[in-house]
Scaffold this motif. Structure first.
Motif, PDB file in Angstrom:
ATOM      1  N   ALA A  14      32.607  45.249  35.894  1.00 35.18           N
ATOM      2  CA  ALA A  14      33.749  44.505  36.420  1.00 35.18           C
ATOM      3  C   ALA A  14      33.752  43.099  35.828  1.00 35.18           C
ATOM      4  N   PRO A  15      34.919  42.464  35.769  1.00 34.29           N
ATOM      5  CA  PRO A  15      34.966  41.088  35.270  1.00 34.29           C
ATOM      6  C   PRO A  15      33.986  40.198  36.036  1.00 34.29           C
ATOM      7  N   GLY A  16      33.176  39.472  35.298  1.00 36.64           N
ATOM      8  CA  GLY A  16      32.172  38.587  35.885  1.00 36.64           C
ATOM      9  C   GLY A  16      30.775  39.166  35.898  1.00 36.64           C
ATOM     10  N   ALA A  17      30.654  40.487  35.746  1.00 30.28           N
ATOM     11  CA  ALA A  17      29.333  41.122  35.801  1.00 30.28           C
ATOM     12  C   ALA A  17      28.450  40.724  34.625  1.00 30.28           C
ATOM     13  N   GLU A  19      28.156  37.744  33.450  1.00 30.66           N
ATOM     14  CA  GLU A  19      27.548  36.452  33.779  1.00 30.66           C
ATOM     15  C   GLU A  19      26.675  36.523  35.026  1.00 30.66           C
ATOM     16  N   HIS A  20      26.959  37.472  35.909  1.00 25.03           N
ATOM     17  CA  HIS A  20      26.255  37.533  37.194  1.00 25.03           C
ATOM     18  C   HIS A  20      25.708  38.940  37.428  1.00 25.03           C
ATOM     19  N   LEU A  21      24.415  39.086  37.237  1.00 23.88           N
ATOM     20  CA  LEU A  21      23.741  40.370  37.420  1.00 23.88           C
ATOM     21  C   LEU A  21      23.964  40.919  38.826  1.00 23.88           C
ATOM     22  N   ALA A  22      24.007  40.036  39.815  1.00 22.22           N
ATOM     23  CA  ALA A  22      24.192  40.487  41.199  1.00 22.22           C
ATOM     24  C   ALA A  22      25.535  41.194  41.385  1.00 22.22           C
ATOM     25  N   LEU A  23      26.539  40.802  40.629  1.00 17.75           N
ATOM     26  CA  LEU A  23      27.846  41.455  40.711  1.00 17.75           C
ATOM     27  C   LEU A  23      27.743  42.893  40.207  1.00 17.75           C
ATOM     28  N   ASP A  24      27.028  43.079  39.113  1.00 23.51           N
ATOM     29  CA  ASP A  24      26.807  44.427  38.600  1.00 23.51           C
ATOM     30  C   ASP A  24      25.985  45.244  39.599  1.00 23.51           C
ATOM     31  N   PHE A  25      25.028  44.587  40.254  1.00 26.42           N
ATOM     32  CA  PHE A  25      24.171  45.258  41.244  1.00 26.42           C
ATOM     33  C   PHE A  25      24.985  45.747  42.438  1.00 26.42           C
ATOM     34  N   VAL A  26      25.834  44.888  43.024  1.00 24.93           N
ATOM     35  CA  VAL A  26      26.613  45.333  44.193  1.00 24.93           C
ATOM     36  C   VAL A  26      27.598  46.427  43.808  1.00 24.93           C
ATOM     37  N   ASN A  27      27.972  46.468  42.531  1.00 20.77           N
ATOM     38  CA  ASN A  27      28.903  47.490  42.066  1.00 20.77           C
ATOM     39  C   ASN A  27      28.198  48.765  41.605  1.00 20.77           C
ATOM     40  N   SER A  28      26.927  48.900  41.913  1.00 19.59           N
ATOM     41  CA  SER A  28      26.195  50.106  41.506  1.00 19.59           C
ATOM     42  C   SER A  28      26.456  51.275  42.447  1.00 19.59           C
ATOM     43  N   ALA A  29      27.238  51.066  43.483  1.00 15.12           N
ATOM     44  CA  ALA A  29      27.724  52.133  44.355  1.00 15.12           C
ATOM     45  C   ALA A  29      29.233  52.165  44.170  1.00 15.12           C
ATOM     46  N   VAL A  30      29.748  53.248  43.615  1.00 16.14           N
ATOM     47  CA  VAL A  30      31.144  53.283  43.188  1.00 16.14           C
ATOM     48  C   VAL A  30      31.923  54.365  43.941  1.00 16.14           C
ATOM     49  N   ARG A 154      36.572  32.726  42.891  1.00 14.65           N
ATOM     50  CA  ARG A 154      37.260  33.823  42.200  1.00 14.65           C
ATOM     51  C   ARG A 154      36.731  35.195  42.621  1.00 14.65           C
ATOM     52  N   LEU A 155      35.726  35.236  43.492  1.00 15.60           N
ATOM     53  CA  LEU A 155      35.137  36.499  43.930  1.00 15.60           C
ATOM     54  C   LEU A 155      36.124  37.248  44.814  1.00 15.60           C
ATOM     55  N   THR A 156      36.381  38.511  44.474  1.00 17.71           N
ATOM     56  CA  THR A 156      37.323  39.306  45.259  1.00 17.71           C
ATOM     57  C   THR A 156      36.962  40.786  45.142  1.00 17.71           C
ATOM     58  N   ALA A 157      37.447  41.555  46.081  1.00 18.81           N
ATOM     59  CA  ALA A 157      37.285  43.008  46.029  1.00 18.81           C
ATOM     60  C   ALA A 157      38.392  43.578  45.157  1.00 18.81           C
ATOM     61  N   CYS A 158      38.107  44.667  44.477  1.00 21.55           N
ATOM     62  CA  CYS A 158      39.114  45.346  43.663  1.00 21.55           C
ATOM     63  C   CYS A 158      40.274  45.756  44.572  1.00 21.55           C
ATOM     64  N   ALA A 159      41.497  45.507  44.102  1.00 20.69           N
ATOM     65  CA  ALA A 159      42.697  45.760  44.905  1.00 20.69           C
ATOM     66  C   ALA A 159      43.267  47.164  44.690  1.00 20.69           C
ATOM     67  N   SER A 160      42.446  48.087  44.192  1.00 24.75           N
ATOM     68  CA  SER A 160      42.923  49.440  43.938  1.00 24.75           C
ATOM     69  C   SER A 160      42.111  50.444  44.750  1.00 24.75           C
ATOM     70  N   PRO A 161      42.591  50.806  45.956  1.00 25.35           N
ATOM     71  CA  PRO A 161      41.869  51.786  46.763  1.00 25.35           C
ATOM     72  C   PRO A 161      41.699  53.095  46.001  1.00 25.35           C
ATOM     73  N   LEU A 167      34.718  41.766  41.780  1.00 26.29           N
ATOM     74  CA  LEU A 167      34.937  41.173  40.472  1.00 26.29           C
ATOM     75  C   LEU A 167      35.202  39.692  40.632  1.00 26.29           C
ATOM     76  N   LEU A 168      35.167  38.990  39.513  1.00 28.76           N
ATOM     77  CA  LEU A 168      35.617  37.606  39.480  1.00 28.76           C
ATOM     78  C   LEU A 168      37.029  37.631  38.920  1.00 28.76           C
TER      79      LEU A 168
END
Length: 199
Positions: A14-17, A19-30, A154-161, A167-168
């Motif tokens: 996701a955008p921002g991942a 630069e921020h490893l933690a963003l990629d980490f929280v997105n490891s459940a899809v 800029r941190l937000t949840a993806c707006a596509s259910p 993402l940032l």
């Protein structure tokens, strides 16, 4: 809960991942359309692969289920903090405590050792039992950095259910991937067509 098989396609970061490893980490459940759910930390082996791919553990770290469970637990605490920040809500005390606990467990200083032939040297011990503590501390530190940085605005949840990734936001983009953006636009177009036919 399914794991992505070895060699299968992994969702693009996701955008921002980058630069921020933690963003990629929280997105490891899809969460995916059709009720599908993919967990990149779903098994000890997949957790070990994820940690290795992100430079947090050697390939032969031997992650066990207890370690994978701790990683998944930290992921949920971080998701809770990201959701609170994105929605402007107070953080759960348990999530803050988990992050601070992880931050306090990793040693920060290299220890002094003495080799009989070469003399003194410093190194940071990292036996298998400490690999997870170091990984959790690195992820917690990156999440804390993100949550306290200007990027947090800029941190937000993806707006596509049903997507559950973070993402940032860049400009007006509120989707974690082109696929999610296309799905959201298609849903809006379908809703407009349905309304016009009903009216």
């Amino acid at each position: 809960m399914s794991e992505i098989p070895v060699g299968a396609s992994v969702p693009t970061p996701a955008p921002g991942a980058e630069e921020h490893l933690a963003l990629d980490f929280v997105n490891s459940a899809v969460a995916q359309p059709g009720g599908q759910f993919t967990d990149l930390l779903g098994t000890p082996e997949s957790a070990n692969r994820w940690l290795t791919a992100h430079g947090l553990a050697p390939a032969d770290a031997g992650v066990r289920e207890m370690c994978a469970t701790q990683l998944r637990s930290m992921r949920e605490h971080l998701r809770s903090l990201f959701a609170a920040r994105a929605d402007g809500l107070p953080a759960l005390p348990a999530a803050l405590a988990a992050v601070n606990d992880a931050l306090s467990k990793a040693p920060t200083a290299a220890l002094l050792h003495w080799d009989e032939k070469t003399g003194p040297y410093r190194s940071t011990p990292c036996p298998t039992s400490e690999i997870l503590d170091r990984a959790l501390a690195a992820l917690a530190a990156d999440a804390a950095d993100l949550l306290t940085s200007p990027d947090a605005e800029r941190l937000t949840a993806c707006a596509s259910p049903p997507c559950n990734r973070y993402l940032l936001r860049h400009g007006r983009r509120h989707w974690c991937s082109t696929r999610c953006g296309d799905r959201a636009r298609a849903a809006r177009a379908y809703a407009r067509r349905t309304e016009s036919k009903a009216g």
